[in-house]
Write a protein that holds these residues in place. Structure first.
Motif, mmCIF file in Angstrom:
data_model
loop_
_atom_site.group_PDB
_atom_site.id
_atom_site.type_symbol
_atom_site.label_atom_id
_atom_site.label_comp_id
_atom_site.label_asym_id
_atom_site.label_seq_id
_atom_site.Cartn_x
_atom_site.Cartn_y
_atom_site.Cartn_z
ATOM 1 N N LYS A 1 11.967 4.519 2.598
ATOM 2 C CA LYS A 1 12.160 5.971 2.735
ATOM 3 C C LYS A 1 10.963 6.594 3.461
ATOM 4 C CE LYS A 1 13.195 10.096 0.036
ATOM 5 N NZ LYS A 1 13.348 10.690 -1.289
ATOM 6 N N PHE A 2 9.772 6.141 3.130
ATOM 7 C CA PHE A 2 8.549 6.610 3.784
ATOM 8 C C PHE A 2 8.550 6.218 5.260
ATOM 9 C CE2 PHE A 2 3.870 5.876 4.563
ATOM 10 C CZ PHE A 2 3.492 7.204 4.550
ATOM 11 N N ALA A 3 8.956 4.978 5.547
ATOM 12 C CA ALA A 3 9.034 4.507 6.939
ATOM 13 C C ALA A 3 10.014 5.368 7.733
ATOM 14 C CB ALA A 3 9.444 3.037 6.979
ATOM 15 N N GLU A 4 11.149 5.690 7.126
ATOM 16 C CA GLU A 4 12.147 6.552 7.788
ATOM 17 C C GLU A 4 11.532 7.903 8.138
ATOM 18 O OE1 GLU A 4 15.426 6.240 8.612
ATOM 19 O OE2 GLU A 4 15.866 4.267 7.768
ATOM 20 N N LEU A 5 10.729 8.416 7.241
ATOM 21 C CA LEU A 5 10.052 9.696 7.454
ATOM 22 C C LEU A 5 9.127 9.607 8.675
ATOM 23 C CD1 LEU A 5 9.676 12.475 5.956
ATOM 24 C CD2 LEU A 5 7.717 11.423 4.840
ATOM 25 N N ILE A 6 8.382 8.536 8.769
ATOM 26 C CA ILE A 6 7.472 8.359 9.900
ATOM 27 C C ILE A 6 8.267 8.210 11.201
ATOM 28 C CG2 ILE A 6 5.701 6.886 10.947
ATOM 29 C CD1 ILE A 6 4.828 6.174 8.031
ATOM 30 N N TRP A 7 9.310 7.363 11.190
ATOM 31 C CA TRP A 7 10.100 7.159 12.403
ATOM 32 C C TRP A 7 10.707 8.475 12.904
ATOM 33 C CZ3 TRP A 7 12.009 2.362 9.549
ATOM 34 C CH2 TRP A 7 11.344 1.219 10.011
ATOM 35 N N ARG A 8 11.111 9.334 11.975
ATOM 36 C CA ARG A 8 11.707 10.626 12.358
ATOM 37 C C ARG A 8 10.698 11.552 13.017
ATOM 38 N NH1 ARG A 8 13.978 11.226 7.234
ATOM 39 N NH2 ARG A 8 12.629 12.974 6.812
ATOM 40 N N LYS A 9 9.430 11.475 12.608
ATOM 41 C CA LYS A 9 8.433 12.465 13.024
ATOM 42 C C LYS A 9 7.353 11.921 13.951
ATOM 43 C CE LYS A 9 10.074 15.798 10.429
ATOM 44 N NZ LYS A 9 10.494 17.082 10.947
ATOM 45 N N GLU A 10 7.360 10.632 14.228
ATOM 46 C CA GLU A 10 6.251 10.037 14.993
ATOM 47 C C GLU A 10 6.202 10.505 16.433
ATOM 48 O OE1 GLU A 10 6.201 5.865 16.115
ATOM 49 O OE2 GLU A 10 8.321 5.743 15.642
ATOM 50 N N PRO A 11 5.025 10.500 17.031
ATOM 51 C CA PRO A 11 3.738 10.298 16.370
ATOM 52 C C PRO A 11 3.399 11.514 15.508
ATOM 53 C CG PRO A 11 3.396 10.892 18.666
ATOM 54 C CD PRO A 11 4.879 10.781 18.464
ATOM 55 N N TRP B 1 4.837 12.983 -3.219
ATOM 56 C CA TRP B 1 3.714 12.048 -3.305
ATOM 57 C C TRP B 1 2.394 12.787 -3.196
ATOM 58 C CZ3 TRP B 1 4.779 7.212 0.253
ATOM 59 C CH2 TRP B 1 5.801 6.438 -0.322
ATOM 60 N N LYS B 2 1.387 12.231 -3.851
ATOM 61 C CA LYS B 2 0.024 12.737 -3.715
ATOM 62 C C LYS B 2 -0.600 12.099 -2.473
ATOM 63 C CE LYS B 2 -0.570 13.526 -8.549
ATOM 64 N NZ LYS B 2 -1.401 13.596 -9.685
ATOM 65 N N LYS B 3 -1.684 12.687 -2.029
ATOM 66 C CA LYS B 3 -2.388 12.198 -0.841
ATOM 67 C C LYS B 3 -2.738 10.715 -0.989
ATOM 68 C CE LYS B 3 -6.602 13.166 1.820
ATOM 69 N NZ LYS B 3 -7.756 14.067 1.959
ATOM 70 N N SER B 4 -3.230 10.327 -2.158
ATOM 71 C CA SER B 4 -3.654 8.938 -2.366
ATOM 72 C C SER B 4 -2.475 7.974 -2.254
ATOM 73 C CB SER B 4 -4.346 8.780 -3.722
ATOM 74 O OG SER B 4 -3.477 9.160 -4.774
ATOM 75 N N THR B 5 -1.318 8.379 -2.758
ATOM 76 C CA THR B 5 -0.119 7.535 -2.666
ATOM 77 C C THR B 5 0.286 7.355 -1.207
ATOM 78 O OG1 THR B 5 0.636 8.340 -4.815
ATOM 79 C CG2 THR B 5 2.284 7.254 -3.426
ATOM 80 N N THR B 6 0.285 8.448 -0.455
ATOM 81 C CA THR B 6 0.654 8.389 0.964
ATOM 82 C C THR B 6 -0.257 7.417 1.708
ATOM 83 O OG1 THR B 6 1.506 10.652 0.939
ATOM 84 C CG2 THR B 6 0.917 9.739 3.085
ATOM 85 N N TYR B 7 -1.562 7.551 1.510
ATOM 86 C CA TYR B 7 -2.494 6.677 2.238
ATOM 87 C C TYR B 7 -2.405 5.222 1.770
ATOM 88 C CZ TYR B 7 -4.584 10.452 4.901
ATOM 89 O OH TYR B 7 -4.784 11.480 5.788
ATOM 90 N N THR B 8 -2.141 5.009 0.491
ATOM 91 C CA THR B 8 -1.995 3.636 -0.021
ATOM 92 C C THR B 8 -0.788 2.955 0.609
ATOM 93 O OG1 THR B 8 -3.061 4.197 -2.124
ATOM 94 C CG2 THR B 8 -1.638 2.243 -2.108
ATOM 95 N N VAL B 9 0.346 3.647 0.624
ATOM 96 C CA VAL B 9 1.566 3.061 1.180
ATOM 97 C C VAL B 9 1.435 2.919 2.694
ATOM 98 C CG1 VAL B 9 4.067 3.317 1.432
ATOM 99 C CG2 VAL B 9 2.978 3.898 -0.733
ATOM 100 N N LEU B 10 0.830 3.902 3.353
ATOM 101 C CA LEU B 10 0.625 3.812 4.798
ATOM 102 C C LEU B 10 -0.234 2.591 5.137
ATOM 103 C CD1 LEU B 10 0.910 4.891 7.669
ATOM 104 C CD2 LEU B 10 -1.057 6.381 7.212
ATOM 105 N N LYS B 11 -1.304 2.380 4.384
ATOM 106 C CA LYS B 11 -2.183 1.229 4.620
ATOM 107 C C LYS B 11 -1.399 -0.076 4.451
ATOM 108 C CE LYS B 11 -6.545 -0.842 3.256
ATOM 109 N NZ LYS B 11 -7.697 -0.811 2.380
ATOM 110 N N LYS B 12 -0.547 -0.123 3.452
ATOM 111 C CA LYS B 12 0.262 -1.314 3.200
ATOM 112 C C LYS B 12 1.210 -1.585 4.380
ATOM 113 C CE LYS B 12 3.164 -3.318 -0.411
ATOM 114 N NZ LYS B 12 3.824 -3.071 -1.714
#
Length: 120
Positions: free
Chosen positions: A12-22, A38-49
């Motif tokens: 779901k997060f990946a879909e969000l990025i694909w819709r809005k990238e860059p 999501w909190k900021k820390s969750t976003t950055y953790t999943v993005l890093k992954k």
């Protein structure tokens, strides 16, 4: 082939990025909070992954994809056929069609695809 299996929330997060990238990483944090709670820390953790899996990159605080949404789903389809049908496309098609009739157009499209991808 590199495997990109994602959890439902990651997808779901990946879909969000694909819709809005860059998208700027700060804007992504705000969007993730709004759409996924999501909190900021969750976003950055999943993005890093996901960056570690080779799907996205975060360069100079701008997030963009390394593989397209279509490439991701194509790989998922291949993995599904491999895992579920032992890699057998005919077994997959038999299960997919499930005894239903396909239209003449669909049959012609399939024949064309087979001819285009036939070995030797």
């Amino acid at each position: 082939m590199k495997e990109y299996k994602l959890a439902e929330s990651e997808e779901k997060f990946a879909e969000l990025i694909w819709r809005k990238e860059p998208i700027g990483s700060g804007d992504l944090v705000k969007l993730s909070e709004k759409e996924m709670n999501w909190k900021k820390s969750t976003t950055y953790t999943v993005l890093k992954k996901l960056c570690g899996k080779g799907i996205f990159q975060n360069e100079n605080a701008v997030v963009s994809s390394l593989i397209t949404k279509d490439e991701y789903y194509a790989k998922q389809s291949i993995l599904f056929v491999e895992d579920t049908f032992g890699g057998s496309l005919p077994k997959f098609l038999t299960a997919f069609i499930g005894g239903k009739k396909i239209s003449k157009n669909q049959a012609e499209e399939l024949k064309k695809l087979i001819d285009e991808h036939k070995e030797g």
